[in-house]
Design a protein around this motif. Sequence first.
Motif, mmCIF file in Angstrom:
data_model
loop_
_atom_site.group_PDB
_atom_site.id
_atom_site.type_symbol
_atom_site.label_atom_id
_atom_site.label_comp_id
_atom_site.label_asym_id
_atom_site.label_seq_id
_atom_site.Cartn_x
_atom_site.Cartn_y
_atom_site.Cartn_z
ATOM 1 N N ALA A 188 0.815 -1.222 0.000
ATOM 2 C CA ALA A 188 0.000 0.000 0.000
ATOM 3 C C ALA A 188 0.844 1.265 0.000
ATOM 4 O O ALA A 188 0.371 2.321 -0.418
ATOM 5 N N VAL A 189 2.093 1.188 0.494
ATOM 6 C CA VAL A 189 2.977 2.357 0.565
ATOM 7 C C VAL A 189 4.250 2.055 -0.225
ATOM 8 O O VAL A 189 5.320 1.839 0.341
ATOM 9 N N PRO A 190 4.178 2.042 -1.553
ATOM 10 C CA PRO A 190 5.303 1.603 -2.384
ATOM 11 C C PRO A 190 6.550 2.457 -2.278
ATOM 12 O O PRO A 190 7.634 2.020 -2.690
ATOM 13 N N TRP A 191 6.441 3.671 -1.720
ATOM 14 C CA TRP A 191 7.629 4.515 -1.573
ATOM 15 C C TRP A 191 8.557 4.046 -0.458
ATOM 16 O O TRP A 191 9.711 4.449 -0.416
ATOM 17 N N GLN A 192 8.060 3.204 0.464
ATOM 18 C CA GLN A 192 8.924 2.744 1.554
ATOM 19 C C GLN A 192 10.027 1.836 1.006
ATOM 20 O O GLN A 192 11.216 2.048 1.275
ATOM 21 N N ILE A 193 9.646 0.821 0.258
ATOM 22 C CA ILE A 193 10.580 -0.068 -0.439
ATOM 23 C C ILE A 193 10.150 -0.059 -1.908
ATOM 24 O O ILE A 193 9.302 -0.852 -2.322
ATOM 25 N N PRO A 194 10.716 0.841 -2.715
ATOM 26 C CA PRO A 194 10.183 1.082 -4.064
ATOM 27 C C PRO A 194 10.130 -0.151 -4.970
ATOM 28 O O PRO A 194 9.257 -0.238 -5.838
ATOM 29 N N ASP A 195 11.038 -1.101 -4.798
ATOM 30 C CA ASP A 195 11.041 -2.275 -5.664
ATOM 31 C C ASP A 195 10.489 -3.507 -4.946
ATOM 32 O O ASP A 195 10.842 -4.639 -5.276
ATOM 33 N N PHE A 196 9.611 -3.264 -3.977
ATOM 34 C CA PHE A 196 9.141 -4.378 -3.152
ATOM 35 C C PHE A 196 8.363 -5.410 -3.954
ATOM 36 O O PHE A 196 7.412 -5.093 -4.670
ATOM 37 N N GLU A 197 8.773 -6.637 -3.827
ATOM 38 C CA GLU A 197 8.063 -7.811 -4.305
ATOM 39 C C GLU A 197 8.346 -8.924 -3.309
ATOM 40 O O GLU A 197 9.471 -9.053 -2.816
ATOM 41 N N VAL A 198 7.356 -9.733 -3.026
ATOM 42 C CA VAL A 198 7.532 -10.794 -2.035
ATOM 43 C C VAL A 198 8.673 -11.718 -2.414
ATOM 44 O O VAL A 198 9.539 -12.045 -1.594
ATOM 45 N N ASP A 199 8.720 -12.149 -3.665
ATOM 46 C CA ASP A 199 9.757 -13.094 -4.068
ATOM 47 C C ASP A 199 11.151 -12.483 -3.962
ATOM 48 O O ASP A 199 12.108 -13.174 -3.598
ATOM 49 N N LYS A 200 11.277 -11.203 -4.257
ATOM 50 C CA LYS A 200 12.588 -10.557 -4.198
ATOM 51 C C LYS A 200 13.096 -10.460 -2.769
ATOM 52 O O LYS A 200 14.298 -10.560 -2.510
ATOM 53 N N TYR A 201 12.181 -10.268 -1.815
ATOM 54 C CA TYR A 201 12.573 -10.065 -0.423
ATOM 55 C C TYR A 201 12.074 -11.194 0.484
ATOM 56 O O TYR A 201 11.871 -10.991 1.674
ATOM 57 N N ARG A 202 11.911 -12.370 -0.073
ATOM 58 C CA ARG A 202 11.389 -13.493 0.696
ATOM 59 C C ARG A 202 12.285 -13.824 1.894
ATOM 60 O O ARG A 202 11.797 -14.111 2.993
ATOM 61 N N GLU A 203 13.593 -13.787 1.693
ATOM 62 C CA GLU A 203 14.511 -14.109 2.790
ATOM 63 C C GLU A 203 14.383 -13.117 3.928
ATOM 64 O O GLU A 203 14.344 -13.495 5.113
ATOM 65 N N GLU A 204 14.313 -11.823 3.600
ATOM 66 C CA GLU A 204 14.163 -10.788 4.632
ATOM 67 C C GLU A 204 12.813 -10.918 5.332
ATOM 68 O O GLU A 204 12.722 -10.755 6.562
ATOM 69 N N LEU A 205 11.777 -11.194 4.568
ATOM 70 C CA LEU A 205 10.448 -11.373 5.163
ATOM 71 C C LEU A 205 10.419 -12.577 6.099
ATOM 72 O O LEU A 205 9.810 -12.528 7.178
ATOM 73 N N TYR A 206 11.090 -13.645 5.700
ATOM 74 C CA TYR A 206 11.114 -14.830 6.555
ATOM 75 C C TYR A 206 11.861 -14.551 7.860
ATOM 76 O O TYR A 206 11.458 -15.011 8.937
#
Length: 255
Positions: free
Chosen positions: A210-228
């Motif tokens: 909802a706030v794409p400016w926080q992490i402009p290139d956010f995608e779940v697959d790209k940041y899966r490790e950080e999310l986990y």
Amino acid sequence: MRREDKQFEHWIGQANQPFSGWDFSHIVETGRMNSDCLAWSYGSMAIPLMRDAESMLDMGTGGGELLSMLKPWPRSVCATEGYRPNLSVAKERLEPLGVTVLSVEDDEHLPFETSQFDLVLNKHEAYSPREVRRVLTDGGYFLTQQSGGTDCFEINERFGVPLNTAFAEWKLDAAMRGMRENHFEVVKQSEQFLSQRFYDVGALVYYLKAVPWQIPDFEVDKYREELYSIHLLIEQQGYFEVTQHRFYLLAKALS
């Protein structure tokens, strides 16, 4: 698959919920994301100002959710929205109530006459002090609440993504300076840093979409490790905590 892996995948999948306007009730009303209380109320400041105004502009109205609840309105009310997906939502909500809703993509050029408004409201929307002063009458008021440049910086640290350098220095002092340089008197102001907690990683994913400016290139697959990694932290301590940066100012247009 380990239990925490199944739970992680559940939350990731659960985050695929529609987001409309500027409504975070899906994660706020369910208690999945909470924030500490501010030391001020934007709404409680706005309503008396509206009572004394004949004309008003609401900048960055989102889907019109807040404006629709801030009543009674002045005789003439306009609203702007720069985020295309929100524009139709705002029009559908506000135009039947008599509000003129316009799209704005350039803060330096608002589609209004000089001295058209007695009051300009702005909650978490970019603005040009010079242009706000142009559309305000002498003696008119500008009330804004802003997210500061370090808002939720812990998210960026976790994802290894620097804060947007264009906004890193956006804080109360800078906003007050902009007001004074453009013929305003700052009447009230305050700044606060407060806790915001995410209680599951799905709420964080929903928020970041909802706030794409926080992490402009956010995608779940790209940041899966950080999310986990954040998921495991939440499993351990119950929440992922970040720091909100908020400030407000009320300024009077000088003649």
